[in-house]
Scaffold this motif. Structure first.
Motif: not given
Length: 158
Positions: A15-25, A47-53
């Motif tokens: 979870p910590d790494l995922a939060k950091t990665v998502e924040s950077r993107f 490219l644009e990316v999306r983190f959804l669902h």
């Protein structure tokens, strides 16, 4: 060979790494996608990316070269835009496989939330590696490497 995980499974595992990665993107709109051309050589494109669902989504214009590359060979690498002088959160990269979504319901839900230009290709991702590189205490280069089914590895170099 590693079996890929979707974004939600990665987020549960780290979870910590995922939060950091998502924040950077999330810090920038455009990032760099690497795909493989017909001859096996790399192709890089914006490219644009999306983190959804619980998924990391890649949306593309119809018949774009990157979409055609992924249809032929689903392997990809994705580099977060480092920004000008950006160091907050470090450098992050994701590797995996892109699976094209044809299901009308899934595409419809994506369209309702993102409102992309139509028509478009939509790919969900299966992650095979996530890497974060950053500097700690102005002394150490720290590299975190995650792969499905393996513990997070952290390497420090001076």
């Amino acid at each position: 060979m590693n079996t890929g995980m979707n974004w939600a499974a990665f987020g549960s595992a780290e979870p910590d790494l995922a939060k950091t990665v998502e924040s950077r993107f999330g810090a920038f709109t455009h990032h760099v996608l690497a795909t493989l051309r017909k001859d096996g050589s790399p192709r890089t494109t914006g490219l644009e990316v999306r983190f959804l669902h619980g998924e990391l989504w890649l949306g593309m214009m119809p018949d774009s070269l990157k979409a055609l590359d992924l249809r032929r060979d689903p392997r990809f690498a994705l580099q977060a835009n480092p920004g000008e002088g950006q160091s907050l959160g470090g450098d992050v990269r994701i590797a995996g496989r892109a699976i094209e979504v044809e299901d009308a319901g899934t595409k419809g839900a994506y369209v309702a939330e993102v409102e992309p230009p139509q028509p478009f290709h939509l790919f969900r991702t299966e992650l095979t590696e996530v890497v974060r590189t950053y500097v700690e205490d102005d002394t150490y280069l720290v590299v975190q490497v995650w792969k499905p089914g393996q513990p997070l590895r952290t390497l420090k170099r001076t």
